[in-house]
Design a protein around this motif. Structure first.
Motif, short mmCIF file in Angstrom:
data_model
loop_
_atom_site.label_atom_id
_atom_site.label_comp_id
_atom_site.label_asym_id
_atom_site.label_seq_id
_atom_site.Cartn_x
_atom_site.Cartn_y
_atom_site.Cartn_z
N UNK A 175 13.20 -1.42 -5.59
CA UNK A 175 13.11 -2.77 -6.13
C UNK A 175 13.58 -3.79 -5.10
N UNK A 176 14.66 -3.48 -4.42
CA UNK A 176 15.22 -4.40 -3.44
C UNK A 176 14.24 -4.69 -2.30
N UNK A 177 13.52 -3.65 -1.85
CA UNK A 177 12.64 -3.80 -0.69
C UNK A 177 11.22 -4.22 -1.04
N UNK A 178 10.90 -4.30 -2.34
CA UNK A 178 9.49 -4.50 -2.70
C UNK A 178 9.25 -5.47 -3.85
N UNK A 179 10.22 -6.33 -4.10
CA UNK A 179 9.98 -7.33 -5.15
C UNK A 179 8.83 -8.27 -4.75
N UNK A 180 8.26 -8.92 -5.75
CA UNK A 180 7.26 -9.98 -5.54
C UNK A 180 6.00 -9.50 -4.82
N UNK A 181 5.67 -8.21 -4.97
CA UNK A 181 4.46 -7.68 -4.33
C UNK A 181 3.49 -7.15 -5.38
N UNK A 182 2.23 -7.07 -4.99
CA UNK A 182 1.24 -6.36 -5.79
C UNK A 182 1.06 -4.96 -5.21
N UNK A 183 0.85 -3.99 -6.09
CA UNK A 183 0.83 -2.60 -5.66
C UNK A 183 -0.55 -1.98 -5.66
N UNK A 184 -0.93 -1.34 -4.56
CA UNK A 184 -2.18 -0.59 -4.44
C UNK A 184 -1.85 0.82 -3.97
N UNK A 185 -2.34 1.82 -4.67
CA UNK A 185 -2.19 3.22 -4.27
C UNK A 185 -3.47 3.66 -3.58
N UNK A 186 -3.33 4.18 -2.35
CA UNK A 186 -4.51 4.49 -1.54
C UNK A 186 -4.25 5.77 -0.75
N UNK A 211 0.85 -1.19 0.00
CA UNK A 211 0.00 0.00 0.00
C UNK A 211 0.88 1.24 0.00
N UNK A 212 0.61 2.15 -0.94
CA UNK A 212 1.38 3.39 -1.05
C UNK A 212 0.45 4.59 -1.21
N UNK A 213 0.96 5.80 -0.94
CA UNK A 213 0.19 7.01 -1.27
C UNK A 213 0.03 7.11 -2.79
N UNK A 214 -0.92 7.90 -3.26
CA UNK A 214 -1.15 8.03 -4.71
C UNK A 214 0.08 8.43 -5.51
N UNK A 215 1.01 9.19 -4.91
CA UNK A 215 2.22 9.60 -5.62
C UNK A 215 3.38 8.63 -5.40
N UNK A 216 3.12 7.54 -4.69
CA UNK A 216 4.19 6.60 -4.39
C UNK A 216 4.97 7.04 -3.16
N UNK A 217 5.65 6.10 -2.52
CA UNK A 217 6.42 6.46 -1.33
C UNK A 217 7.78 7.03 -1.71
N UNK A 218 8.37 7.75 -0.77
CA UNK A 218 9.61 8.49 -1.03
C UNK A 218 10.76 7.57 -1.43
N UNK A 219 10.78 6.33 -0.92
CA UNK A 219 11.89 5.43 -1.21
C UNK A 219 11.95 5.05 -2.69
N UNK A 220 10.89 5.34 -3.45
CA UNK A 220 10.94 5.11 -4.91
C UNK A 220 12.01 5.97 -5.58
N UNK A 221 12.37 7.07 -4.93
CA UNK A 221 13.44 7.92 -5.49
C UNK A 221 14.66 7.92 -4.57
N UNK A 222 14.81 6.87 -3.76
CA UNK A 222 15.94 6.79 -2.84
C UNK A 222 17.28 6.87 -3.53
#
Length: 411
Positions: free
Chosen positions: A65-76, A38-49
């Motif tokens: 990618x390292x911290x979030x492989x193999x997941x399904x993504x929902x923006x909420x 689950x992420x905010x609509x703009x994505x979490x900050x670590x996406x630009x880490x």
């Protein structure tokens, strides 16, 4: 190898951000769990880490990618009035619910344990904080550098005498803490197998840091006498020190007392054993700087390849200090599935680091790229029982972003 993953069928909601909480969810996904990120609509900050110094700069979002492989993504949008409706369905669907939102904000969002557990009493609610749930600093925000490293005492100890505290590798404390919260989750799952009851489990960056520093912290608890910070030229023990070979390679040497004669023989300096300067503990302590200088001269006379053979020949523990670009070419990493292929992340990111747990006879799930922002919104919401009209209503009310917004956030 079996294709039956240990956590196949386990449902996980990853409502955490950055590294430690998502890292725990990633370990669960490695063994087959279905994880919804689950992420905010703009994505979490670590996406630009990878664009935040001092992380190595890249256009590739390798930290996320390292911290979030193999997941399904929902923006909420958690601040939307309708978000709680989605979260309730997610909690009822899930076996594990991981959250690291600071407690004051969590309370406003109605995401405390008592709020969520009423929806699903079998739920494992995993709470990750910086400094613990109680105490004067419970509400403080914490990163691994502040809570795991600085507050725990680790940062004061991992430096040489006369030097200021340094800046640790990003995520090093977070990833250690990820294993701790993973262990808490699996402990609670075992309890649920025995009792049928859910659990509220927790750890903190501070707790994990103190655990990592526990040998010295325990020493402080009992009033032990400390030697002070490490001084390479005058170490507390010249047999436990760093040295440099003739090709410039630094290495860590750990020679236990029973190995000292064999090592000195192997390097051609058996005479040290009868040298009066080092003949008893008192003399050795007084002249340890001279012994270190002798060892410096010896080890600077040959390249690391020579010392590799010498140390292996007498079964001495040592480790060459490697740079990241050298580490990735270490044959041990791929031989032991420490580095594994990554599917779908692009040509510049074809490998990733596996979680540090192996179960013989069980294959981990193949590593697949992390989701784009909101990539699986419709898919997941329909699985939760929402209709197309419901989903369109969520978009109209700003609970979830539009597909166009999701694409822009992913870019």
């Amino acid at each position: 190898m079996s294709n039956d993953n240990i956590f196949s069928g386990l449902k996980v909601v990853d409502l955490a951000s950055f590294i430690a909480g998502p890292g725990a969810a990633t370990i669960l996904s490695d063994f087959g769990a279905d994880v919804i990120k689950i992420e905010p609509p703009n994505g979490e900050l670590w996406r630009i880490g990878q664009k935040i110094p001092p992380q190595p700069r890249s256009e590739v979002a390798y930290p996320f990618q390292l911290a979030n492989r193999n997941k399904r993504g929902v923006a909420l949008n958690l601040k939307s009035a309708s978000a709680l409706e989605v979260l309730e369905r997610l909690a009822k669907w899930a076996d594990v619910f991981i959250v690291n939102t600071p407690h004051p904000a969590r309370k406003k969002l109605k995401l405390e344990y008592d709020d969520v557990a009423q929806w699903n009493p079998r739920l494992i609610y995993a709470d990750l904080t910086g400094f613990g749930e109680k105490g004067p600093d419970a509400a403080l925000p914490g990163f691994d550098i502040t809570a795991y490293w600085a507050r725990s005492g680790l940062l004061s100890m991992t430096r040489d005498a006369g030097e200021p505290p340094t800046w640790p590798v990003a995520g090093s404390g977070d990833n250690a803490t990820a294993v701790c919260i993973y262990a808490a989750i699996t402990t609670a799952l075992y309890r649920r197998e025995r009792t049928g009851k859910g659990s509220y489990v927790t750890t903190s960056l501070l707790a994990a840091g103190v655990w990592s520093a526990s040998v010295f912290i325990q020493a402080a608890l009992c009033g032990a006498n400390f030697y002070g910070l490490h001084d390479r030229t005058h170490p507390a023990n010249a047999a436990l020190n760093t040295y440099r070979s003739s090709d410039g390679t630094w290495f860590v040497l750990v020679v236990t007392p029973d190995k000292v004669p064999a090592v000195l023989k192997a390097v051609g300096r058996e005479d040290v054993l009868s040298d009066p300067r080092f003949s008893n503990p008192a003399n050795l302590a007084q002249n340890r700087g001279q012994l270190t200088a002798m060892l410096d001269e010896i080890f600077a006379s040959q390249p690391m390849s020579h010392w590799y053979d010498v140390f292996n020949g007498v079964q001495v523990t040592f480790g060459a200090v490697r740079e990241p670009h050298e580490v990735v070419n270490d044959p041990q990493l791929r031989a032991n599935d420490i580095v594994v292929p990554l599917e779908g992340a692009g040509e510049k990111l074809t490998s990733t680091i596996s979680s540090p747990i192996q179960v013989h006879g069980i294959s981990k799930a193949p590593a697949r790229r992390a989701p784009r922002v909101g990539e699986h919104n419709d898919e997941v919401l329909k699985e939760l029982g929402f209709t197309t009209d419901d989903i369109n209503g969520f978009r109209e009310r700003g609970t979830i972003p539009s597909p166009e917004h999701e694409s822009a956030a992913a870019d």
